[in-house]
Scaffold this motif. Sequence first.
Motif, PDB file in Angstrom:
ATOM      1  N   ASP A   1      -8.490  -4.309   6.292  1.00  0.00           N
ATOM      2  CA  ASP A   1      -8.969  -3.908   7.620  1.00  0.00           C
ATOM      3  C   ASP A   1      -7.845  -4.018   8.645  1.00  0.00           C
ATOM      4  O   ASP A   1      -7.662  -3.132   9.489  1.00  0.00           O
ATOM      5  CB  ASP A   1     -10.144  -4.786   8.053  1.00  0.00           C
ATOM      6  N   ALA A   2      -7.109  -5.116   8.583  1.00  0.00           N
ATOM      7  CA  ALA A   2      -6.010  -5.325   9.533  1.00  0.00           C
ATOM      8  C   ALA A   2      -4.886  -4.325   9.299  1.00  0.00           C
ATOM      9  O   ALA A   2      -4.267  -3.839  10.256  1.00  0.00           O
ATOM     10  CB  ALA A   2      -5.483  -6.753   9.415  1.00  0.00           C
ATOM     11  N   VAL A   3      -4.624  -4.003   8.037  1.00  0.00           N
ATOM     12  CA  VAL A   3      -3.611  -2.995   7.727  1.00  0.00           C
ATOM     13  C   VAL A   3      -4.027  -1.642   8.298  1.00  0.00           C
ATOM     14  O   VAL A   3      -3.235  -0.945   8.955  1.00  0.00           O
ATOM     15  CB  VAL A   3      -3.404  -2.887   6.201  1.00  0.00           C
ATOM     16  N   ALA A   4      -5.280  -1.259   8.053  1.00  0.00           N
ATOM     17  CA  ALA A   4      -5.783   0.017   8.554  1.00  0.00           C
ATOM     18  C   ALA A   4      -5.714   0.067  10.073  1.00  0.00           C
ATOM     19  O   ALA A   4      -5.331   1.090  10.657  1.00  0.00           O
ATOM     20  CB  ALA A   4      -7.219   0.234   8.073  1.00  0.00           C
ATOM     21  N   ASP A   5      -6.055  -1.027  10.716  1.00  0.00           N
ATOM     22  CA  ASP A   5      -6.042  -1.045  12.183  1.00  0.00           C
ATOM     23  C   ASP A   5      -4.626  -0.972  12.726  1.00  0.00           C
ATOM     24  O   ASP A   5      -4.391  -0.394  13.786  1.00  0.00           O
ATOM     25  CB  ASP A   5      -6.749  -2.302  12.700  1.00  0.00           C
TER      26      ASP A   5
ATOM     27  N   VAL B   1       0.841  -1.198   0.000  1.00  0.00           N
ATOM     28  CA  VAL B   1       0.000   0.000   0.000  1.00  0.00           C
ATOM     29  C   VAL B   1       0.875   1.246   0.000  1.00  0.00           C
ATOM     30  O   VAL B   1       0.637   2.194  -0.761  1.00  0.00           O
ATOM     31  CB  VAL B   1      -0.954   0.008   1.209  1.00  0.00           C
ATOM     32  N   ASP B   2       1.881   1.270   0.849  1.00  0.00           N
ATOM     33  CA  ASP B   2       2.759   2.429   0.928  1.00  0.00           C
ATOM     34  C   ASP B   2       3.473   2.683  -0.397  1.00  0.00           C
ATOM     35  O   ASP B   2       3.627   3.831  -0.832  1.00  0.00           O
ATOM     36  CB  ASP B   2       3.805   2.240   2.027  1.00  0.00           C
TER      37      ASP B   2
ATOM     38  N   ALA C   1       2.199   9.137   7.500  1.00  0.00           N
ATOM     39  CA  ALA C   1       3.241   8.147   7.194  1.00  0.00           C
ATOM     40  C   ALA C   1       2.740   7.083   6.224  1.00  0.00           C
ATOM     41  O   ALA C   1       3.542   6.391   5.582  1.00  0.00           O
ATOM     42  CB  ALA C   1       3.735   7.486   8.482  1.00  0.00           C
ATOM     43  N   HIS C   2       1.413   6.950   6.121  1.00  0.00           N
ATOM     44  CA  HIS C   2       0.816   5.928   5.250  1.00  0.00           C
ATOM     45  C   HIS C   2      -0.387   6.520   4.517  1.00  0.00           C
ATOM     46  O   HIS C   2      -1.527   6.054   4.677  1.00  0.00           O
ATOM     47  CB  HIS C   2       0.383   4.717   6.082  1.00  0.00           C
TER      48      HIS C   2
END
Length: 221
Positions: A58-62, A22-23, A96-97
């Motif tokens: 979802d896990a990345v966002a969290d 994603v980054d 940062a993201h």
Amino acid sequence: MARPRKPLLSRERIVAAALALVDAEGLQAVSTRRLAAELGVSGPSLYNHFTTKDDILDAVADTVVAQVDVSVFHDGTDWRAALLAWGRSYRAALAAHPHIVPFLAQGPGRRPAGLRMADAVFGGMVAAGWPPAYATRIGALMRYFVAGSALGSFARGFVDDPAAYDPAAYPHLGQAHLLAEHQQQVDEGAFETGLAALVDGLGRQYERVAGAAAHRAGPGP
């Protein structure tokens, strides 16, 4: 000699790989096939840990939201100072993201860190004397402001070519070509100016709203 074993696949490894994608390339780069290739595993093995690609995101966002410091809502800090500290920490995590911000903007859903943050902010505002409806609005307006500020750069939106700003057409943009060069100063300054204005404005509202609530409640025992 035995071949070195690959690290076992785990939720943490999958999330770290997805966040790196994603980054580097944006949300559209994430797919179960691409993640499996990045991790050196077969695609179906990911489903032992996540049901769908959205579950991974979802896990990345969290994971990103978990970096935000909400301790100021639990340690007795004045609500104004708490909003300032939280806003800065929140923006730092999102800035940062930035590519995950559109996904985060959908709301916390069932994400534990997102729900903990919402709970901390709402609880902190209510404990400070804000009526629940206002506490909800404050959490929402801060999310709008922080997410918008982290999503992109105002300064980088201007090209560094002076010829792009014809003084006959844009008489007030004679220095606009310098904005990108001072991107961090401009963007962070804009955020701090807006954050201070928000908290100052809320302070004025607080005197009216909290005072009216106390008046309706009448004298204590």
